[in-house]
Scaffold this motif. Structure first.
Motif, short mmCIF file in Angstrom:
data_model
loop_
_atom_site.label_atom_id
_atom_site.label_comp_id
_atom_site.label_asym_id
_atom_site.label_seq_id
_atom_site.Cartn_x
_atom_site.Cartn_y
_atom_site.Cartn_z
N ALA A 109 0.83 -1.20 0.00
CA ALA A 109 0.00 0.00 0.00
C ALA A 109 0.87 1.26 0.00
O ALA A 109 0.61 2.21 -0.75
N GLY A 110 1.92 1.24 0.83
CA GLY A 110 2.82 2.39 0.89
C GLY A 110 3.53 2.63 -0.43
O GLY A 110 3.67 3.78 -0.88
N THR A 111 3.95 1.53 -1.08
CA THR A 111 4.63 1.66 -2.36
C THR A 111 3.69 2.18 -3.43
O THR A 111 4.05 3.06 -4.23
N GLY A 112 2.47 1.64 -3.46
CA GLY A 112 1.51 2.08 -4.47
C GLY A 112 1.12 3.54 -4.30
O GLY A 112 1.15 4.32 -5.26
N ALA A 143 11.17 1.57 -0.47
CA ALA A 143 10.44 0.44 0.12
C ALA A 143 11.38 -0.74 0.35
O ALA A 143 11.31 -1.41 1.40
N ALA A 144 12.26 -1.00 -0.61
CA ALA A 144 13.21 -2.11 -0.47
C ALA A 144 14.14 -1.87 0.72
O ALA A 144 14.41 -2.79 1.51
N MET A 145 14.62 -0.64 0.87
CA MET A 145 15.54 -0.34 1.96
C MET A 145 14.85 -0.42 3.32
O MET A 145 15.45 -0.86 4.30
N VAL A 146 13.59 0.01 3.38
CA VAL A 146 12.84 -0.10 4.63
C VAL A 146 12.65 -1.57 5.01
O VAL A 146 12.82 -1.96 6.17
N ALA A 147 12.32 -2.41 4.01
CA ALA A 147 12.18 -3.85 4.27
C ALA A 147 13.51 -4.45 4.69
O ALA A 147 13.56 -5.32 5.58
N PHE A 153 12.53 -7.84 0.98
CA PHE A 153 13.45 -6.81 0.50
C PHE A 153 14.02 -7.17 -0.87
O PHE A 153 14.12 -6.32 -1.77
N TRP A 154 14.37 -8.43 -1.05
CA TRP A 154 14.97 -8.86 -2.31
C TRP A 154 13.96 -8.85 -3.46
O TRP A 154 14.29 -8.52 -4.59
N PHE A 155 12.72 -9.24 -3.18
CA PHE A 155 11.68 -9.17 -4.21
C PHE A 155 11.49 -7.72 -4.68
O PHE A 155 11.33 -7.44 -5.87
N ALA A 156 11.52 -6.79 -3.71
CA ALA A 156 11.36 -5.38 -4.06
C ALA A 156 12.50 -4.92 -4.96
O ALA A 156 12.28 -4.20 -5.95
#
Length: 216
Positions: free
Chosen positions: A111-114, A146-150, A158-161
């Motif tokens: 949701a945050g990414t979208g 988003a990846a860095m937050v994960a 994180f890796w999927f992002a």
């Protein structure tokens, strides 16, 4: 190192010049991703340094949105550094413990990414001087954050992002005249696959109940 030196040409590839800040910043960024794979806390100071240098690279390419992205990346790197040194649970081998996100965390990330991509894309569209290619740039910008937050939370997702960011980041970097960034994104993709496998296996092993009679 002076700004003028960082903005100079290191070499030319595919008829595009590679400036020193692009070369050095992305090389350090690549090392940071490898350190993240190894779950080393040094991934964060490496990402911080890479962000500082890439501010110059994006400013040279007149990519105001890219400069803004790197400034946000620097902020998230400081957050991740704090998380891994103060708030993260460390394993016996000295690395940071990793796990799969809960469904709630996945929902919040998606949701945050979208919403973030929509907001940044609209901002870039209304202010063309920030980005000549607003929606792909917004996608890479928000996806990176988003990846860095994960990653800061030790989530396998994180890796999927990163993989999803790379799918757009490669053509966008070449189209923006940052040829070395494009090549590095290809290497990011390969490293992300290796890192995903490693974190996936570690998280699965950590979630298995110990065998009877085995030491705790």
């Amino acid at each position: 190192m002076s700004g003028g030196w960082l903005q100079g040409t290191a070499f030319t590839v595919f008829d595009q010049r590679v400036i020193w800040s692009d070369l050095i910043g992305n090389s350090i960024g690549l090392a940071a991703l490898a350190l993240g794979w190894r779950r080393s806390v040094w991934t964060w100071p490496a990402q911080l340094l890479a962000g500082l240098i890439l501010v110059t690279a994006n400013a040279t390419a007149e990519l105001a949105g890219g400069v803004g992205k790197q400034l946000v990346v620097i902020g998230v790197a400081l957050f991740g550094w704090y998380q891994w040194t103060r708030g993260g649970h460390r394993t016996r081998d000295g690395g940071v413990a990793v796990r799969f996100a809960t469904w709630r965390e996945r929902g919040l990330l998606l949701a945050g990414t979208g919403l973030g991509t929509l907001a940044v894309g609209l901002l870039f569209t209304s202010l063309p001087e920030l980005s000549w290619n607003p929606w792909p740039d917004a996608y890479v910008f928000v996806g990176t954050v988003a990846a860095m937050v994960a990653q800061a939370r030790g989530l396998v997702e994180f890796w999927f992002a990163w993989l999803l960011v790379d799918l757009v980041g490669v053509p966008l970097a070449f189209a923006s005249g940052l040829a070395f960034s494009g090549l590095v994104y290809v290497l990011y993709f390969a490293l992300a696959l290796l890192g995903l496998r490693d974190w996936w296996l570690r998280s699965r092993a950590a979630s298995r109940p110990p065998l009877k009679g085995a030491p705790a």
